[in-house]
Design an enzyme around this catalytic site. Sequence first.
Site, PDB file in Angstrom:
ATOM      1  N   HIS A  25     -13.103  14.426  -4.900  1.00  0.00           N
ATOM      2  CA  HIS A  25     -13.347  13.267  -4.868  1.00  0.00           C
ATOM      3  C   HIS A  25     -12.594  12.690  -3.525  1.00  0.00           C
ATOM      4  O   HIS A  25     -13.422  11.661  -3.071  1.00  0.00           O
ATOM      5  CB  HIS A  25     -12.545  12.433  -5.921  1.00  0.00           C
ATOM      6  CG  HIS A  25     -13.150  12.719  -7.376  1.00  0.00           C
ATOM      7  ND1 HIS A  25     -12.752  13.971  -8.007  1.00  0.00           N
ATOM      8  CD2 HIS A  25     -14.009  12.150  -7.935  1.00  0.00           C
ATOM      9  CE1 HIS A  25     -13.497  13.851  -9.283  1.00  0.00           C
ATOM     10  NE2 HIS A  25     -14.222  12.989  -9.170  1.00  0.00           N
ATOM     11  N   GLU A  95      -6.070  15.288  -6.941  1.00  0.00           N
ATOM     12  CA  GLU A  95      -6.491  16.054  -6.013  1.00  0.00           C
ATOM     13  C   GLU A  95      -5.469  16.076  -4.704  1.00  0.00           C
ATOM     14  O   GLU A  95      -5.279  17.170  -3.854  1.00  0.00           O
ATOM     15  CB  GLU A  95      -7.689  15.537  -5.371  1.00  0.00           C
ATOM     16  CG  GLU A  95      -8.879  15.693  -6.475  1.00  0.00           C
ATOM     17  CD  GLU A  95     -10.247  15.381  -6.321  1.00  0.00           C
ATOM     18  OE1 GLU A  95     -11.037  15.583  -6.848  1.00  0.00           O
ATOM     19  OE2 GLU A  95     -10.269  14.899  -5.081  1.00  0.00           O
ATOM     20  N   ARG A 183      -7.101 -12.711 -20.233  1.00  0.00           N
ATOM     21  CA  ARG A 183      -8.306 -13.689 -19.717  1.00  0.00           C
ATOM     22  C   ARG A 183      -9.597 -13.550 -20.461  1.00  0.00           C
ATOM     23  O   ARG A 183      -9.874 -12.545 -21.044  1.00  0.00           O
ATOM     24  CB  ARG A 183      -8.526 -13.408 -18.436  1.00  0.00           C
ATOM     25  CG  ARG A 183      -7.557 -13.367 -17.236  1.00  0.00           C
ATOM     26  CD  ARG A 183      -7.756 -12.947 -15.929  1.00  0.00           C
ATOM     27  NE  ARG A 183      -6.885 -13.154 -14.576  1.00  0.00           N
ATOM     28  CZ  ARG A 183      -6.003 -12.449 -14.207  1.00  0.00           C
ATOM     29  NH1 ARG A 183      -6.252 -11.052 -14.730  1.00  0.00           N
ATOM     30  NH2 ARG A 183      -5.394 -12.492 -13.332  1.00  0.00           N
ATOM     31  N   ARG A 237       0.680 -16.222 -14.059  1.00  0.00           N
ATOM     32  CA  ARG A 237      -0.165 -16.536 -15.000  1.00  0.00           C
ATOM     33  C   ARG A 237       0.532 -17.555 -15.916  1.00  0.00           C
ATOM     34  O   ARG A 237      -0.398 -18.261 -16.765  1.00  0.00           O
ATOM     35  CB  ARG A 237      -0.477 -15.306 -15.790  1.00  0.00           C
ATOM     36  CG  ARG A 237      -1.087 -14.269 -15.197  1.00  0.00           C
ATOM     37  CD  ARG A 237      -2.482 -14.501 -15.083  1.00  0.00           C
ATOM     38  NE  ARG A 237      -3.206 -14.688 -16.379  1.00  0.00           N
ATOM     39  CZ  ARG A 237      -3.598 -13.822 -17.247  1.00  0.00           C
ATOM     40  NH1 ARG A 237      -3.430 -12.643 -17.133  1.00  0.00           N
ATOM     41  NH2 ARG A 237      -4.121 -14.137 -18.303  1.00  0.00           N
TER      42      ARG A 237
END
Length: 300
Positions: A25, A95, A183, A237
Amino acid sequence: MLQEQDLKWQTKATRPETEHKTQYHIRCKPGDVAKYVLLPGDPERVPMIANYWDEKKHIATYREHVTYTGKISEIEISACSTGAGGPSTASALEELAEIGADTFIRVGTCGAIQDYIEPGDLIICAGAVRHDGTSDQYVEKGYPALANHEVVMALIEAAEKLGVTYHVGLAYTSASFFCGQGRPGFNSYKQSWMDTILLDMRQAGVLNFEMEAATVLTLSSLFRLRAGAVFTVVANRIKDQLSYKSTSVQQSISVAIEAIQILHYWDQLKKRSGKKYFYPSLLNYGIQNKSFDQSGGRVL
């Protein structure tokens, strides 16, 4: 930089890598990354981080993973972007560890859920509520996502040294930016349990919502590695405020880089004194052995 056609993958699918251990990756191999790695989510933040170093080199770009390695003075350091969420974060961390990294600091952004935390403040993560989804694939839900104590202390010392406003506490790691953080989804979609997430976590003393820390912390603990996280608050928030400033993000980058330098010094102290863990009075060993200059600063 290796091109896709140049890579010769081994035939075994259990742990995909090339004969030279180039990872599937992140497209990095042993020697490409340092033991100390910063983990931003955003690929564009990696070159921004590398600009703070004395030396930098672009190692690889593949999918959401951009990797740079360089030096701060003589300390080798790397940065690798994880992308958003647990799955790609786990792939990157797995990795990176496979090719030699052992200390990780997530450098990200978040939304605060306590009214006293302002956009622009920093949050140093001591642990995380595990709703990332990915860490459930590694260990049972009761296993905690805890930051390494040395990384937390180094981040606190770095924040104090740089004079930034910071808070220390628990994060809530969600697998979803929208519904998973209370949300509404598209077309105002929601279910009743979503209405209580923010209130419940606020009452529990959780400081913020974000999307990667629980994965980083849980996997690092399981793999016997060190990890922590520092977030720039870009929203509150409770007050429904949103304020993204690049200068605030730069503060979290500066704190993370300073923390790496502190950890490197502590690692030297542990090695010289024969200790496995850092603890505050170990600094006396450094003073007695002239590891500090006359002004009290660290000699790295």
